[in-house]
Design an enzyme around this catalytic site. Structure first.
Site, PDB file in Angstrom:
ATOM      1  CB  CYS A   1      -0.913   0.009   1.222  1.00 46.99           C
ATOM      2  SG  CYS A   1      -2.014   1.441   1.321  1.00 46.99           S
TER       3      CYS A   1
ATOM      4  CB  CYS B   1      -1.681   5.138   6.695  1.00 45.86           C
ATOM      5  SG  CYS B   1      -3.171   4.410   7.384  1.00 45.86           S
TER       6      CYS B   1
ATOM      7  CB  CYS C   1      -7.167   1.703   2.123  1.00 46.88           C
ATOM      8  SG  CYS C   1      -7.094   0.581   3.529  1.00 46.88           S
TER       9      CYS C   1
ATOM     10  CD  GLN D   1     -16.102 -12.386  14.787  1.00 48.74           C
ATOM     11  OE1 GLN D   1     -14.909 -12.204  14.521  1.00 48.74           O
ATOM     12  NE2 GLN D   1     -16.514 -12.729  15.995  1.00 48.74           N
TER      13      GLN D   1
ATOM     14  CG  PHE E   1     -19.423 -13.125  26.350  1.00 44.88           C
ATOM     15  CD1 PHE E   1     -19.492 -11.976  27.125  1.00 44.88           C
ATOM     16  CD2 PHE E   1     -18.919 -14.285  26.927  1.00 44.88           C
ATOM     17  CE1 PHE E   1     -19.067 -11.981  28.448  1.00 44.88           C
ATOM     18  CE2 PHE E   1     -18.490 -14.300  28.238  1.00 44.88           C
ATOM     19  CZ  PHE E   1     -18.565 -13.139  29.010  1.00 44.88           C
TER      20      PHE E   1
ATOM     21  CD  GLU F   1     -23.986  -9.218  24.136  1.00 46.64           C
ATOM     22  OE1 GLU F   1     -23.651  -8.148  24.671  1.00 46.64           O
ATOM     23  OE2 GLU F   1     -23.178 -10.086  23.735  1.00 46.64           O
TER      24      GLU F   1
ATOM     25  CG  ASP G   1     -16.594 -14.551  20.367  1.00 44.32           C
ATOM     26  OD1 ASP G   1     -15.428 -14.201  20.650  1.00 44.32           O
ATOM     27  OD2 ASP G   1     -17.193 -14.151  19.357  1.00 44.32           O
TER      28      ASP G   1
ATOM     29  CB  CYS H   1     -10.284 -10.813  20.052  1.00 39.69           C
ATOM     30  SG  CYS H   1     -11.025  -9.958  21.450  1.00 39.69           S
TER      31      CYS H   1
END
Length: 407
Positions: free
Chosen positions: A58, A64, A141, A241, A268, A288, A336, A362
């Site tokens: 890029c 950036c 981008c 996601q 979650f 949730e 999750d 994550c």
């Protein structure tokens, strides 16, 4: 200027030399010259480049701050991310196999939050430069889906018509089945004229939905996301996601893990990303903390066809986790949590008799911490899978199946 030898990458993707001192955009094995400012190195010159150094794909990369690792080859980045997961697991004395990493392709990010500012000549939109509040424009981008990238025009139009030159707007652009879903934060308080101006932009750009802070200005078309056989309209700005490819990889791993389970708990659950596809296999109970997400999930289930029963509950699993006796009826649990992990809930899962836990995370560090609790509670961990939805960044997602030992 001093000479430094880069020994390794830190967890944020910066090169680290003895000191330690940190050198952005460098790679292990490189010799550099730089100016030392505390523990940071500036004015960096590469003397001896790494064999893993490549030309960034890029043209915006040097200025950036949206990507950190385009100067490294794809095999190097993949190996580094796997190494981060290995290190986190070893810190908890967890020994297991790590499967081959799955990386989302370029131009696949279906959501981005751009910084946008009104200027004398119109507006500027993009990502902040590294360590700066300067906005770098990103017309070419290589990270964003083309439709999301085209949303820069919408973001700039919003700033020009409705923004202030004194402040900066955060404009989240999400690709939906019916066009762009726009959420604006950081703007002035809503009033009658602002509603009129924003409504005009919805028609001009054929947007699916436009929200200003907590208020949906208008929804010209349902901002649907496809979750299995169901179509869901998540709340404006809600979690999604990052790529469709990454979501599909995680869903396949989850479905393989839960197998033929007839009763599943999804903890979650968000707006039903995994809940609703799993309802094709068995009955699902979703938990949730966000009422709007639960409402969206429930509506999506009710509108879909040929799904098994889904019941959705608003519940704060940090403060009010399910207890072992609450989980006796479940054949499998999908977990999750956010980056902080799910210590309180995992403590109860570890004491439960749930046969299978499909665990998505994550954050490799909190994943390893929580995985250790499950293992100590009698669960056996399977292969750990690394899913990279955040190409060229330091973000990593992991998945593992845990089965209750028969001991």
């Amino acid at each position: 200027m001093e000479e430094f030898h880069i020994k390794r990458l830190g967890h944020l993707g910066e090169g680290i030399a003895d000191g330690p001192v940190y050198a952005p955009l460098t790679l292990p094995g490189e010799t550099i010259t730089a100016v030392r400012n505390g523990d940071k190195l500036t004015d960096i010159r590469i003397v001896t480049p790494s064999a893993d150094r490549v030309k960034p794909p890029c043209r915006h990369f040097k200025s950036c701050g949206g990507c950190l690792l385009q100067h490294a080859s794809d095999p190097f980045v993949e190996a580094w991310k796997v190494g981060v997961v290995e290190t986190a697991l070893k810190a908890q004395e967890i020994d297991t196999n790590i499967a081959q990493i799955e990386t989302s392709p370029a131009n696949s990010r279906r959501r981005a939050t751009l910084s946008v500012r009104r200027t004398k000549k119109g507006a500027s939109s993009g990502f902040h430069a590294r360590g700066s509040d300067v906005i770098v424009e990103i017309p070419d981008c290589k990270l964003l889906d083309p439709l999301v990238l085209a949303g820069r025009v919408v973001a700039e139009d919003i700033a020009t018509s409705c923004g202030s030159r004194k402040g900066e707007l955060s404009v989240t652009i999400t690709k939906s089945l019916n066009g762009l879903d726009i959420h604006v934060a950081g703007g002035k308080p809503i009033d009658g004229q602002l509603r009129i101006d924003l409504s005009a932009l919805i028609a001009k750009h054929n947007l699916a939905r436009l929200a200003w802070d907590d208020e949906v200005i208008a929804e010209a078309h349902p901002a649907y996301q496809q979750f299995g056989a169901a179509q869901v309209v998540p709340p404006a700005g809600a979690f999604l996601q990052a790529t469709q490819e990454g979501e599909a990889s995680l869903l396949a791993l989850i479905q393989n893990a839960v197998g033929n389970a007839k009763s599943i708990a999804d903890m979650f659950a968000g707006s039903g990303t995994f809940t609703l596809p799993m309802a094709e296999l068995g009955e699902v109970r979703a938990f949730e903390n966000d009422p709007e997400m639960i409402e969206a999930l429930d509506k999506g289930w009710r509108m879909a066809k040929d799904l098994k029963k889904v019941s959705a509950e608003v519940r704060d699993l940090f403060r009010n986790p399910l207890m072992p006796e609450d989980m006796l009826k479940f054949d499998a649990v999908v977990l999750d949590p956010p980056r902080a992990g799910a210590r309180a809930q995992v403590e109860q899962l570890a004491a439960s008799s749930v046969p299978v836990i499909a665990f998505v995370s994550c954050n490799p560090v909190t994943f390893a911490r929580d995985a250790k609790m499950l293992i100590d509670g009698g669960y056996v961990i399977g292969d750990v899978h690394v899913v990279d939805q955040f190409r060229w960044s330091s973000h990593i997602e992991v998945f593992a199946k845990f089965e209750k030992s028969a001991r």
